[in-house]
Design an enzyme around this catalytic site. Sequence first.
Site, PDB file in Angstrom:
ATOM      1  N   SER A 284      46.056  55.634  89.218  1.00 31.02           N
ATOM      2  CA  SER A 284      46.417  55.479  87.814  1.00 31.02           C
ATOM      3  C   SER A 284      45.235  54.924  87.027  1.00 31.02           C
ATOM      4  O   SER A 284      44.769  53.812  87.284  1.00 31.02           O
ATOM      5  CB  SER A 284      47.621  54.540  87.686  1.00 31.02           C
ATOM      6  OG  SER A 284      47.937  54.388  86.322  1.00 31.02           O
TER       7      SER A 284
ATOM      8  N   HIS B 128      51.463  60.839  81.782  1.00 32.49           N
ATOM      9  CA  HIS B 128      52.749  60.137  81.749  1.00 32.49           C
ATOM     10  C   HIS B 128      52.968  59.596  80.338  1.00 32.49           C
ATOM     11  O   HIS B 128      52.395  58.572  79.956  1.00 32.49           O
ATOM     12  CB  HIS B 128      52.688  58.999  82.790  1.00 32.49           C
ATOM     13  CG  HIS B 128      53.927  58.191  82.911  1.00 32.49           C
ATOM     14  ND1 HIS B 128      53.998  57.062  83.687  1.00 32.49           N
ATOM     15  CD2 HIS B 128      55.168  58.343  82.363  1.00 32.49           C
ATOM     16  CE1 HIS B 128      55.210  56.545  83.611  1.00 32.49           C
ATOM     17  NE2 HIS B 128      55.940  57.305  82.806  1.00 32.49           N
TER      18      HIS B 128
ATOM     19  N   MET C 162      50.783  55.130  76.210  1.00 35.71           N
ATOM     20  CA  MET C 162      51.805  54.165  75.789  1.00 35.71           C
ATOM     21  C   MET C 162      51.629  53.876  74.299  1.00 35.71           C
ATOM     22  O   MET C 162      50.505  53.691  73.827  1.00 35.71           O
ATOM     23  CB  MET C 162      51.650  52.875  76.594  1.00 35.71           C
ATOM     24  CG  MET C 162      51.579  53.131  78.092  1.00 35.71           C
ATOM     25  SD  MET C 162      51.995  51.697  79.064  1.00 35.71           S
ATOM     26  CE  MET C 162      50.383  51.042  79.400  1.00 35.71           C
TER      27      MET C 162
ATOM     28  N   MET D 118      60.675  55.990  88.336  1.00 39.05           N
ATOM     29  CA  MET D 118      59.942  54.737  88.097  1.00 39.05           C
ATOM     30  C   MET D 118      60.446  53.677  89.073  1.00 39.05           C
ATOM     31  O   MET D 118      61.645  53.407  89.155  1.00 39.05           O
ATOM     32  CB  MET D 118      60.165  54.241  86.661  1.00 39.05           C
ATOM     33  CG  MET D 118      59.486  55.052  85.575  1.00 39.05           C
ATOM     34  SD  MET D 118      57.699  55.228  85.731  1.00 39.05           S
ATOM     35  CE  MET D 118      57.122  53.533  85.646  1.00 39.05           C
TER      36      MET D 118
ATOM     37  N   ASP E 176      56.184  55.943  90.762  1.00 46.69           N
ATOM     38  CA  ASP E 176      55.174  55.228  89.980  1.00 46.69           C
ATOM     39  C   ASP E 176      55.623  53.781  89.825  1.00 46.69           C
ATOM     40  O   ASP E 176      56.701  53.517  89.278  1.00 46.69           O
ATOM     41  CB  ASP E 176      55.036  55.923  88.612  1.00 46.69           C
ATOM     42  CG  ASP E 176      53.968  55.307  87.727  1.00 46.69           C
ATOM     43  OD1 ASP E 176      53.202  54.437  88.189  1.00 46.69           O
ATOM     44  OD2 ASP E 176      53.898  55.717  86.541  1.00 46.69           O
ATOM     45  N   GLY E 177      54.796  52.864  90.289  1.00 47.39           N
ATOM     46  CA  GLY E 177      55.075  51.431  90.130  1.00 47.39           C
ATOM     47  C   GLY E 177      54.957  50.674  91.422  1.00 47.39           C
ATOM     48  O   GLY E 177      55.794  50.830  92.312  1.00 47.39           O
TER      49      GLY E 177
ATOM     50  N   MET F 216      54.704  57.620  77.778  1.00 46.24           N
ATOM     51  CA  MET F 216      55.676  56.533  77.551  1.00 46.24           C
ATOM     52  C   MET F 216      55.665  56.269  76.056  1.00 46.24           C
ATOM     53  O   MET F 216      55.148  55.250  75.586  1.00 46.24           O
ATOM     54  CB  MET F 216      55.271  55.294  78.372  1.00 46.24           C
ATOM     55  CG  MET F 216      55.561  55.454  79.852  1.00 46.24           C
ATOM     56  SD  MET F 216      54.905  54.091  80.835  1.00 46.24           S
ATOM     57  CE  MET F 216      53.243  54.663  81.081  1.00 46.24           C
TER      58      MET F 216
ATOM     59  N   HIS G 267      46.356  60.125  87.369  1.00 46.49           N
ATOM     60  CA  HIS G 267      47.542  59.808  86.567  1.00 46.49           C
ATOM     61  C   HIS G 267      47.077  59.059  85.311  1.00 46.49           C
ATOM     62  O   HIS G 267      46.382  58.051  85.412  1.00 46.49           O
ATOM     63  CB  HIS G 267      48.472  58.941  87.418  1.00 46.49           C
ATOM     64  CG  HIS G 267      49.739  58.547  86.759  1.00 46.49           C
ATOM     65  ND1 HIS G 267      50.870  59.345  86.744  1.00 46.49           N
ATOM     66  CD2 HIS G 267      50.081  57.403  86.096  1.00 46.49           C
ATOM     67  CE1 HIS G 267      51.845  58.727  86.105  1.00 46.49           C
ATOM     68  NE2 HIS G 267      51.399  57.542  85.705  1.00 46.49           N
TER      69      HIS G 267
ATOM     70  N   ASP H 186      48.379  57.199  81.864  1.00 45.02           N
ATOM     71  CA  ASP H 186      49.510  56.653  81.115  1.00 45.02           C
ATOM     72  C   ASP H 186      49.216  56.646  79.625  1.00 45.02           C
ATOM     73  O   ASP H 186      48.183  56.139  79.206  1.00 45.02           O
ATOM     74  CB  ASP H 186      49.771  55.208  81.558  1.00 45.02           C
ATOM     75  CG  ASP H 186      50.278  55.128  82.978  1.00 45.02           C
ATOM     76  OD1 ASP H 186      51.290  55.776  83.280  1.00 45.02           O
ATOM     77  OD2 ASP H 186      49.646  54.422  83.793  1.00 45.02           O
TER      78      ASP H 186
HETATM   79  C1  DX5 Z   1      53.129  51.516  84.453  1.00 47.72           C
HETATM   80  C2  DX5 Z   1      52.437  52.815  84.660  1.00 47.72           C
HETATM   81  C3  DX5 Z   1      51.803  52.968  85.991  1.00 47.72           C
HETATM   82  C4  DX5 Z   1      50.842  51.880  86.375  1.00 47.72           C
HETATM   83  C5  DX5 Z   1      51.089  51.654  87.826  1.00 47.72           C
HETATM   84  O1  DX5 Z   1      54.238  51.666  83.675  1.00 47.72           O
HETATM   85  O2  DX5 Z   1      53.299  53.899  84.468  1.00 47.72           O
HETATM   86  O3  DX5 Z   1      51.220  54.257  86.123  1.00 47.72           O
HETATM   87  O4  DX5 Z   1      49.498  52.152  86.145  1.00 47.72           O
HETATM   88  O5  DX5 Z   1      50.440  50.520  88.222  1.00 47.72           O
HETATM   89  P1  DX5 Z   1      50.846  49.725  89.543  1.00 47.72           P
HETATM   90  O6  DX5 Z   1      50.683  50.680  90.700  1.00 47.72           O
HETATM   91  O7  DX5 Z   1      49.868  48.617  89.560  1.00 47.72           O
HETATM   92  O8  DX5 Z   1      52.245  49.238  89.382  1.00 47.72           O
HETATM   93 ZN    ZN Z   2      52.498  55.894  84.950  1.00 46.67          ZN
END
Ligand code: DX5
Ligand code: ZN
Length: 217
Positions: A6, A64, A35, A133, A171-172, A66, A31, A33
Amino acid sequence: MIILPSLLNANTYNIKEQLQILKDKGIDHLHVDVMDGQFVPSQAFGPNTVNDLKNMTDFKLDIHLMIENPEKHIPLYKNADIITVHYESTRHLYRAIQLIKNMGLKACVAINPATSVSMIEEVLPMLDQVLVMTINPGVPGEKFIAQTMTKIEKLDQLKKEKNYHFNIEVDGNVNKDTINECLKAGANMFVSGSYIFNGSIPDNIDSLLEEVKKYEY
Ligand code: DX5
Ligand code: ZN
Protein backbone atom coordinates in the site's frame (compact mmCIF):
# COMPACT_ATOMS: atom_id res chain seq x y z
CA MET A 1 -2.14 -15.13 -4.84
CA ILE A 2 -1.15 -11.47 -5.07
CA ILE A 3 0.61 -9.24 -2.51
CA LEU A 4 -0.23 -5.56 -2.93
CA PRO A 5 1.96 -3.09 -1.01
CA SER A 6 0.00 0.00 0.00
CA LEU A 7 1.55 3.24 -1.24
CA LEU A 8 0.11 5.12 1.74
CA ASN A 9 2.72 3.53 3.98
CA ALA A 10 5.70 4.11 1.69
CA ASN A 11 8.19 6.86 2.50
CA THR A 12 7.36 9.80 0.21
CA TYR A 13 10.95 11.02 0.25
CA ASN A 14 12.35 7.65 -0.85
CA ILE A 15 9.47 6.61 -3.03
CA LYS A 16 11.48 5.86 -6.20
CA GLU A 17 13.94 3.69 -4.31
CA GLN A 18 11.18 1.84 -2.44
CA LEU A 19 9.21 1.13 -5.61
CA GLN A 20 12.37 -0.29 -7.17
CA ILE A 21 12.82 -2.59 -4.16
CA LEU A 22 9.26 -3.84 -4.67
CA LYS A 23 9.89 -4.42 -8.36
CA ASP A 24 13.10 -6.33 -7.59
CA LYS A 25 11.07 -8.58 -5.26
CA GLY A 26 8.72 -9.42 -8.12
CA ILE A 27 5.81 -7.31 -6.90
CA ASP A 28 3.63 -6.26 -9.83
CA HIS A 29 0.57 -4.70 -8.15
CA LEU A 30 0.47 -1.48 -6.15
CA HIS A 31 -2.46 -0.48 -3.91
CA VAL A 32 -3.25 3.25 -3.93
CA ASP A 33 -5.64 4.71 -1.35
CA VAL A 34 -7.65 7.77 -2.33
CA MET A 35 -9.20 9.49 0.71
CA ASP A 36 -11.32 12.65 0.69
CA GLY A 37 -11.49 13.61 4.38
CA GLN A 38 -15.28 13.04 4.24
CA PHE A 39 -15.95 9.35 3.80
CA VAL A 40 -12.89 8.75 5.96
CA PRO A 41 -11.15 11.24 8.28
CA SER A 42 -7.85 11.39 6.37
CA GLN A 43 -6.92 12.68 2.94
CA ALA A 44 -4.56 11.00 0.51
CA PHE A 45 -3.61 10.81 -3.15
CA GLY A 46 -5.72 11.49 -6.21
CA PRO A 47 -5.73 11.18 -10.00
CA ASN A 48 -2.36 12.98 -10.45
CA THR A 49 -0.56 10.35 -8.39
CA VAL A 50 -2.23 7.60 -10.39
CA ASN A 51 -1.26 9.26 -13.70
CA ASP A 52 2.36 9.69 -12.57
CA LEU A 53 2.56 6.06 -11.45
CA LYS A 54 1.13 4.94 -14.80
CA ASN A 55 3.67 7.03 -16.73
CA MET A 56 6.73 6.23 -14.62
CA THR A 57 6.19 2.60 -13.55
CA ASP A 58 4.63 -0.59 -14.87
CA PHE A 59 2.81 -1.65 -11.71
CA LYS A 60 -0.80 -2.73 -12.06
CA LEU A 61 -2.64 -0.01 -10.15
CA ASP A 62 -5.31 -1.06 -7.66
CA ILE A 63 -7.11 2.15 -6.72
CA HIS A 64 -9.07 2.10 -3.46
CA LEU A 65 -11.55 4.98 -3.50
CA MET A 66 -12.51 5.98 0.04
CA ILE A 67 -14.52 8.98 -1.10
CA GLU A 68 -18.14 10.15 -1.08
CA ASN A 69 -20.05 9.87 -4.36
CA PRO A 70 -17.30 7.96 -6.15
CA GLU A 71 -19.24 7.92 -9.44
CA LYS A 72 -18.41 11.64 -9.84
CA HIS A 73 -14.68 10.94 -9.74
CA ILE A 74 -14.31 7.52 -11.39
CA PRO A 75 -13.75 9.00 -14.90
CA LEU A 76 -10.58 10.71 -13.59
CA TYR A 77 -9.00 7.31 -12.93
CA LYS A 78 -8.71 5.97 -16.46
CA ASN A 79 -5.06 5.03 -15.80
CA ALA A 80 -6.05 2.57 -13.10
CA ASP A 81 -6.21 -1.18 -13.70
CA ILE A 82 -8.65 -1.93 -10.89
CA ILE A 83 -11.01 0.58 -9.25
CA THR A 84 -12.60 -0.15 -5.87
CA VAL A 85 -15.66 1.70 -4.60
CA HIS A 86 -17.09 1.29 -1.12
CA TYR A 87 -20.62 -0.06 -0.82
CA GLU A 88 -21.14 2.50 1.98
CA SER A 89 -20.03 5.51 -0.09
CA THR A 90 -22.71 5.63 -2.77
CA ARG A 91 -26.46 5.36 -3.30
CA HIS A 92 -25.71 4.27 -6.86
CA LEU A 93 -23.43 1.28 -6.55
CA TYR A 94 -24.71 -0.32 -9.76
CA ARG A 95 -24.00 2.86 -11.73
CA ALA A 96 -20.52 3.14 -10.22
CA ILE A 97 -19.69 -0.44 -11.24
CA GLN A 98 -21.06 0.14 -14.75
CA LEU A 99 -18.89 3.24 -15.11
CA ILE A 100 -15.76 1.30 -14.17
CA LYS A 101 -16.59 -1.60 -16.49
CA ASN A 102 -17.38 0.79 -19.38
CA MET A 103 -13.89 2.27 -19.00
CA GLY A 104 -12.53 -1.23 -19.63
CA LEU A 105 -11.20 -1.57 -16.08
CA LYS A 106 -11.67 -4.19 -13.38
CA ALA A 107 -14.39 -3.37 -10.87
CA CYS A 108 -14.15 -4.07 -7.15
CA VAL A 109 -16.54 -3.30 -4.29
CA ALA A 110 -15.24 -2.85 -0.74
CA ILE A 111 -17.20 -3.56 2.42
CA ASN A 112 -16.44 -2.01 5.81
CA PRO A 113 -16.13 -4.24 8.90
CA ALA A 114 -19.79 -3.65 9.84
CA THR A 115 -21.20 -4.37 6.38
CA SER A 116 -22.52 -7.83 5.65
CA VAL A 117 -21.84 -9.72 2.39
CA SER A 118 -25.60 -9.90 1.77
CA MET A 119 -25.61 -6.14 1.04
CA ILE A 120 -23.63 -6.68 -2.18
CA GLU A 121 -25.07 -10.03 -3.29
CA GLU A 122 -26.96 -8.47 -6.21
CA VAL A 123 -23.81 -7.12 -7.81
CA LEU A 124 -21.46 -10.06 -7.18
CA PRO A 125 -21.91 -11.46 -10.73
CA MET A 126 -20.61 -8.15 -12.18
CA LEU A 127 -17.48 -7.95 -10.06
CA ASP A 128 -13.86 -8.79 -10.75
CA GLN A 129 -12.92 -8.35 -7.11
CA VAL A 130 -14.41 -7.90 -3.65
CA LEU A 131 -12.45 -6.09 -0.94
CA VAL A 132 -13.10 -7.11 2.65
CA MET A 133 -11.80 -4.39 5.00
CA THR A 134 -10.11 -6.00 7.99
CA ILE A 135 -9.73 -2.62 9.76
CA ASN A 136 -11.81 0.55 9.78
CA PRO A 137 -11.03 2.29 6.49
CA GLY A 138 -8.83 5.37 6.45
CA VAL A 139 -6.33 4.66 9.18
CA PRO A 140 -3.39 2.34 8.53
CA GLY A 141 -1.89 0.32 11.36
CA GLU A 142 -5.19 -0.38 13.18
CA LYS A 143 -5.91 -3.67 14.91
CA PHE A 144 -6.96 -6.56 12.63
CA ILE A 145 -10.66 -7.39 13.07
CA ALA A 146 -10.80 -11.20 13.09
CA GLN A 147 -14.63 -11.40 12.81
CA THR A 148 -14.31 -10.23 9.20
CA MET A 149 -12.97 -13.71 8.31
CA THR A 150 -16.49 -15.15 8.26
CA LYS A 151 -17.30 -12.72 5.42
CA ILE A 152 -14.39 -14.04 3.38
CA GLU A 153 -15.62 -17.59 3.99
CA LYS A 154 -19.11 -16.57 2.88
CA LEU A 155 -17.77 -14.95 -0.31
CA ASP A 156 -15.65 -17.99 -1.07
CA GLN A 157 -18.66 -20.24 -0.59
CA LEU A 158 -20.86 -18.09 -2.87
CA LYS A 159 -18.11 -18.03 -5.47
CA LYS A 160 -17.99 -21.83 -5.57
CA GLU A 161 -21.75 -22.32 -5.44
CA LYS A 162 -22.59 -19.81 -8.17
CA ASN A 163 -19.43 -20.04 -10.25
CA TYR A 164 -18.49 -16.38 -9.78
CA HIS A 165 -15.04 -15.27 -10.86
CA PHE A 166 -14.18 -12.40 -8.47
CA ASN A 167 -10.95 -12.27 -6.48
CA ILE A 168 -11.18 -11.79 -2.73
CA GLU A 169 -8.93 -9.02 -1.44
CA VAL A 170 -8.18 -8.07 2.16
CA ASP A 171 -6.92 -4.70 3.39
CA GLY A 172 -5.92 -3.71 6.92
CA ASN A 173 -3.09 -4.88 9.16
CA VAL A 174 -2.10 -7.79 6.99
CA ASN A 175 1.16 -9.19 8.36
CA LYS A 176 2.86 -12.61 8.53
CA ASP A 177 0.44 -13.80 11.23
CA THR A 178 -2.88 -12.33 10.08
CA ILE A 179 -2.28 -13.35 6.43
CA ASN A 180 -2.73 -16.97 7.52
CA GLU A 181 -6.26 -16.39 8.74
CA CYS A 182 -7.10 -14.62 5.47
CA LEU A 183 -5.59 -17.43 3.38
CA LYS A 184 -7.47 -20.05 5.36
CA ALA A 185 -10.75 -18.17 4.87
CA GLY A 186 -10.26 -17.99 1.08
CA ALA A 187 -8.72 -14.60 0.25
CA ASN A 188 -6.27 -14.42 -2.65
CA MET A 189 -5.22 -10.73 -2.77
CA PHE A 190 -3.44 -9.20 0.22
CA VAL A 191 -2.91 -5.46 0.72
CA SER A 192 -0.20 -4.73 3.25
CA GLY A 193 1.03 -1.31 4.37
CA SER A 194 2.78 -0.78 7.69
CA TYR A 195 4.07 -4.35 7.80
CA ILE A 196 5.85 -4.17 4.44
CA PHE A 197 7.29 -0.68 4.79
CA ASN A 198 8.54 -0.84 8.40
CA GLY A 199 12.02 -2.32 8.54
CA SER A 200 13.48 -4.35 5.69
CA ILE A 201 11.05 -4.32 2.76
CA PRO A 202 12.57 -7.41 1.05
CA ASP A 203 12.53 -9.43 4.30
CA ASN A 204 8.96 -8.42 5.07
CA ILE A 205 7.79 -9.40 1.59
CA ASP A 206 9.63 -12.71 1.87
CA SER A 207 7.90 -13.47 5.16
CA LEU A 208 4.48 -12.89 3.58
CA LEU A 209 5.39 -14.97 0.52
CA GLU A 210 6.51 -17.80 2.77
CA GLU A 211 3.04 -17.99 4.32
CA VAL A 212 1.37 -17.75 0.91
CA LYS A 213 3.51 -20.62 -0.42
CA LYS A 214 2.04 -22.94 2.20
CA TYR A 215 -1.38 -22.50 0.54
CA GLU A 216 -0.24 -22.79 -3.08
CA TYR A 217 0.14 -26.16 -4.69
C1 DX5 B 1 -6.41 2.01 5.18
C2 DX5 B 1 -6.01 1.67 3.80
C3 DX5 B 1 -4.96 0.63 3.70
C4 DX5 B 1 -3.70 0.91 4.48
C5 DX5 B 1 -3.31 -0.42 5.03
O1 DX5 B 1 -7.74 2.31 5.25
O2 DX5 B 1 -7.10 1.26 3.02
O3 DX5 B 1 -4.67 0.33 2.34
O4 DX5 B 1 -2.65 1.47 3.76
O5 DX5 B 1 -2.32 -0.24 5.96
P1 DX5 B 1 -1.99 -1.33 7.07
O6 DX5 B 1 -1.61 -2.60 6.34
O7 DX5 B 1 -0.86 -0.72 7.80
O8 DX5 B 1 -3.19 -1.50 7.93
ZN1 ZN C 1 -6.64 0.51 1.00
